[in-house]
Design a protein around this motif. Sequence first.
Motif, PDB file in Angstrom:
ATOM      1  N   MET A 168       1.211  28.282  -0.713  1.00  0.00           N
ATOM      2  CA  MET A 168       1.903  27.165  -1.087  1.00  0.00           C
ATOM      3  C   MET A 168       0.984  25.680  -0.963  1.00  0.00           C
ATOM      4  SD  MET A 168       5.705  27.651   0.364  1.00  0.00           S
ATOM      5  CE  MET A 168       5.242  26.819   1.805  1.00  0.00           C
ATOM      6  N   GLU A 169      -0.292  26.038  -1.508  1.00  0.00           N
ATOM      7  CA  GLU A 169      -1.250  24.873  -1.630  1.00  0.00           C
ATOM      8  C   GLU A 169      -1.199  24.008  -2.587  1.00  0.00           C
ATOM      9  OE1 GLU A 169      -3.982  22.782   0.845  1.00  0.00           O
ATOM     10  OE2 GLU A 169      -2.963  24.973   1.155  1.00  0.00           O
ATOM     11  N   PRO A 170      -0.439  22.571  -2.335  1.00  0.00           N
ATOM     12  CA  PRO A 170      -0.427  21.633  -3.430  1.00  0.00           C
ATOM     13  C   PRO A 170      -1.712  20.905  -3.745  1.00  0.00           C
ATOM     14  CG  PRO A 170       0.383  20.654  -1.379  1.00  0.00           C
ATOM     15  CD  PRO A 170      -0.097  22.135  -1.184  1.00  0.00           C
ATOM     16  N   HIS A 171      -1.680  20.286  -4.875  1.00  0.00           N
ATOM     17  CA  HIS A 171      -2.904  19.437  -5.454  1.00  0.00           C
ATOM     18  C   HIS A 171      -2.454  17.959  -4.945  1.00  0.00           C
ATOM     19  CE1 HIS A 171      -5.717  17.320  -7.679  1.00  0.00           C
ATOM     20  NE2 HIS A 171      -4.896  16.629  -8.216  1.00  0.00           N
ATOM     21  N   VAL A 172      -3.113  17.179  -4.268  1.00  0.00           N
ATOM     22  CA  VAL A 172      -2.973  16.077  -3.728  1.00  0.00           C
ATOM     23  C   VAL A 172      -4.237  15.131  -3.601  1.00  0.00           C
ATOM     24  CG1 VAL A 172      -2.231  14.476  -1.818  1.00  0.00           C
ATOM     25  CG2 VAL A 172      -0.734  16.799  -2.249  1.00  0.00           C
ATOM     26  N   GLU A 173      -4.258  14.004  -4.201  1.00  0.00           N
ATOM     27  CA  GLU A 173      -5.323  12.975  -4.172  1.00  0.00           C
ATOM     28  C   GLU A 173      -4.623  11.570  -3.907  1.00  0.00           C
ATOM     29  OE1 GLU A 173      -8.444  12.739  -7.021  1.00  0.00           O
ATOM     30  OE2 GLU A 173      -8.149  14.852  -7.879  1.00  0.00           O
ATOM     31  N   VAL A 174      -5.225  10.994  -3.003  1.00  0.00           N
ATOM     32  CA  VAL A 174      -4.714   9.539  -2.789  1.00  0.00           C
ATOM     33  C   VAL A 174      -5.973   8.682  -2.570  1.00  0.00           C
ATOM     34  CG1 VAL A 174      -4.666   9.902  -0.086  1.00  0.00           C
ATOM     35  CG2 VAL A 174      -3.644   8.175  -1.195  1.00  0.00           C
ATOM     36  N   LYS A 175      -6.144   7.369  -3.051  1.00  0.00           N
ATOM     37  CA  LYS A 175      -7.128   6.537  -3.243  1.00  0.00           C
ATOM     38  C   LYS A 175      -6.751   5.302  -3.085  1.00  0.00           C
ATOM     39  CE  LYS A 175      -9.954   9.534  -5.942  1.00  0.00           C
ATOM     40  NZ  LYS A 175     -10.472   9.646  -7.428  1.00  0.00           N
ATOM     41  N   LEU A 176      -7.648   4.218  -2.382  1.00  0.00           N
ATOM     42  CA  LEU A 176      -7.098   2.765  -2.278  1.00  0.00           C
ATOM     43  C   LEU A 176      -7.739   2.206  -3.731  1.00  0.00           C
ATOM     44  CD1 LEU A 176      -6.074   0.525  -0.899  1.00  0.00           C
ATOM     45  CD2 LEU A 176      -8.552   0.054  -0.009  1.00  0.00           C
ATOM     46  N   ASN A 177      -6.766   1.807  -4.528  1.00  0.00           N
ATOM     47  CA  ASN A 177      -7.009   1.145  -5.901  1.00  0.00           C
ATOM     48  C   ASN A 177      -7.616  -0.384  -5.753  1.00  0.00           C
ATOM     49  OD1 ASN A 177      -6.549  -0.742  -8.336  1.00  0.00           O
ATOM     50  ND2 ASN A 177      -5.885   1.350  -9.141  1.00  0.00           N
ATOM     51  N   ALA A 178      -6.957  -1.153  -4.903  1.00  0.00           N
ATOM     52  CA  ALA A 178      -7.468  -2.590  -4.618  1.00  0.00           C
ATOM     53  C   ALA A 178      -6.450  -2.933  -3.323  1.00  0.00           C
ATOM     54  CB  ALA A 178      -7.131  -3.404  -5.693  1.00  0.00           C
ATOM     55  N   ILE A 179      -7.179  -4.222  -2.765  1.00  0.00           N
ATOM     56  CA  ILE A 179      -6.338  -4.761  -1.683  1.00  0.00           C
ATOM     57  C   ILE A 179      -5.974  -6.046  -2.503  1.00  0.00           C
ATOM     58  CG2 ILE A 179      -6.792  -6.105   0.399  1.00  0.00           C
ATOM     59  CD1 ILE A 179      -9.243  -4.062   1.104  1.00  0.00           C
ATOM     60  N   ARG A 180      -4.783  -6.011  -2.556  1.00  0.00           N
ATOM     61  CA  ARG A 180      -4.264  -7.524  -3.270  1.00  0.00           C
ATOM     62  C   ARG A 180      -4.147  -8.777  -2.293  1.00  0.00           C
ATOM     63  NH1 ARG A 180       1.044  -7.097  -4.267  1.00  0.00           N
ATOM     64  NH2 ARG A 180       1.509  -5.307  -3.001  1.00  0.00           N
ATOM     65  N   LYS A 181      -3.924  -8.681  -1.095  1.00  0.00           N
ATOM     66  CA  LYS A 181      -3.770  -9.553  -0.078  1.00  0.00           C
ATOM     67  C   LYS A 181      -4.266  -9.249   1.413  1.00  0.00           C
ATOM     68  CE  LYS A 181      -0.407 -12.859  -2.198  1.00  0.00           C
ATOM     69  NZ  LYS A 181       0.862 -13.580  -2.086  1.00  0.00           N
ATOM     70  N   PHE A 182      -4.995 -10.004   1.825  1.00  0.00           N
ATOM     71  CA  PHE A 182      -5.334  -9.588   3.071  1.00  0.00           C
ATOM     72  C   PHE A 182      -5.762 -11.025   3.881  1.00  0.00           C
ATOM     73  CE2 PHE A 182      -9.309  -8.233   5.913  1.00  0.00           C
ATOM     74  CZ  PHE A 182      -8.434  -7.823   6.946  1.00  0.00           C
ATOM     75  N   GLY A 183      -4.853 -10.665   5.284  1.00  0.00           N
ATOM     76  CA  GLY A 183      -4.976 -11.914   5.884  1.00  0.00           C
ATOM     77  C   GLY A 183      -3.996 -12.171   6.886  1.00  0.00           C
ATOM     78  N   ARG A 184      -3.835 -13.448   7.434  1.00  0.00           N
ATOM     79  CA  ARG A 184      -2.653 -13.566   8.370  1.00  0.00           C
ATOM     80  C   ARG A 184      -1.429 -14.290   7.285  1.00  0.00           C
ATOM     81  NH1 ARG A 184      -4.417 -16.770  13.396  1.00  0.00           N
ATOM     82  NH2 ARG A 184      -6.685 -16.638  13.091  1.00  0.00           N
ATOM     83  N   LEU A 185      -0.494 -13.466   7.316  1.00  0.00           N
ATOM     84  CA  LEU A 185       0.395 -13.840   6.093  1.00  0.00           C
ATOM     85  C   LEU A 185       1.927 -14.216   6.801  1.00  0.00           C
ATOM     86  CD1 LEU A 185      -0.763 -11.454   3.327  1.00  0.00           C
ATOM     87  CD2 LEU A 185      -1.423 -13.910   3.567  1.00  0.00           C
ATOM     88  N   GLY A 186       2.524 -15.016   6.077  1.00  0.00           N
ATOM     89  CA  GLY A 186       3.919 -15.073   6.517  1.00  0.00           C
ATOM     90  C   GLY A 186       4.147 -15.509   7.779  1.00  0.00           C
ATOM     91  N   ILE A 187       5.252 -14.839   8.306  1.00  0.00           N
ATOM     92  CA  ILE A 187       5.499 -15.139   9.782  1.00  0.00           C
ATOM     93  C   ILE A 187       4.481 -14.522  10.682  1.00  0.00           C
ATOM     94  CG2 ILE A 187       6.932 -12.970  10.245  1.00  0.00           C
ATOM     95  CD1 ILE A 187       9.147 -14.849  11.738  1.00  0.00           C
ATOM     96  N   GLN A 188       4.059 -13.455  10.222  1.00  0.00           N
ATOM     97  CA  GLN A 188       2.671 -12.832  11.162  1.00  0.00           C
ATOM     98  C   GLN A 188       1.628 -13.800  11.435  1.00  0.00           C
ATOM     99  OE1 GLN A 188       3.242  -9.954  12.357  1.00  0.00           O
ATOM    100  NE2 GLN A 188       5.324  -9.383  10.885  1.00  0.00           N
ATOM    101  N   ARG A 189       1.586 -14.889  10.882  1.00  0.00           N
ATOM    102  CA  ARG A 189       0.507 -15.883  11.016  1.00  0.00           C
ATOM    103  C   ARG A 189       0.689 -16.481  12.508  1.00  0.00           C
ATOM    104  NH1 ARG A 189       0.816 -19.942   6.557  1.00  0.00           N
ATOM    105  NH2 ARG A 189       0.063 -18.082   5.316  1.00  0.00           N
ATOM    106  N   TYR A 190       1.832 -16.637  12.869  1.00  0.00           N
ATOM    107  CA  TYR A 190       2.146 -17.527  14.030  1.00  0.00           C
ATOM    108  C   TYR A 190       1.543 -16.607  15.209  1.00  0.00           C
ATOM    109  CZ  TYR A 190       4.730 -19.175  18.213  1.00  0.00           C
ATOM    110  OH  TYR A 190       5.230 -19.543  19.378  1.00  0.00           O
TER     111      TYR A 190
END
Length: 189
Positions: A44-66
């Motif tokens: 039962m071996e499935p075929h799976v590939e996962v890749k990072l396409n792009a980073i859309r935003k990266f930083g201290r955002l929203g409430i997490q900035r505080y």
Amino acid sequence: MGERRMYSMVQRLNTLSTITISNLGFFTMILALSTFYFHSFVDMEPHVEVKLNAIRKFGRLGIQRYYGNEEAHVSLDLDADLRPLLHWNVKQLFVYVSASWHNKAHKLSEVMLWDFIIDSKEQAQFYFQGLNSKYPLVDKGKHLRDANVTLSFHWNTMPHSGMMFFSKKGSQSVTFPAKYIDGHTPKLY
């Protein structure tokens, strides 16, 4: 000699319900044991590939900035054929993509980026390009910059009866940028 009496309706219902429950228990046990057979002897071996396409935003955002936490929104490329995992005893598959990384504050940080429930063979084969993550990648602290992040595809097999099985496949390791990104980046990976 005494007169023979027929069984009463209560005795007949008791016998019928005992036989029915015994048979249901027996067949449920056989069904539960079949999960071990399928996971041990059937390919039962499935075929799976996962890749990072792009980073859309990266930083201290929203409430997490505080709090000083970092947050990243990413898009993924997913190619999966999970049809070999589905058989007569599988009720559904819970599939998800996780991101994990090591840092000084915590030995291992892991977050879920995307999830989906598959309950038919038609849903078990899919290809997504540029799929936006459902959940942001949040680090409790400032440890994501320059971190080596591993993306993994996981699935949980949920049978009608028997044990659940957890598996993963299709990992990709990427290094996050050293600087914050505000907005969509070109395809980096």
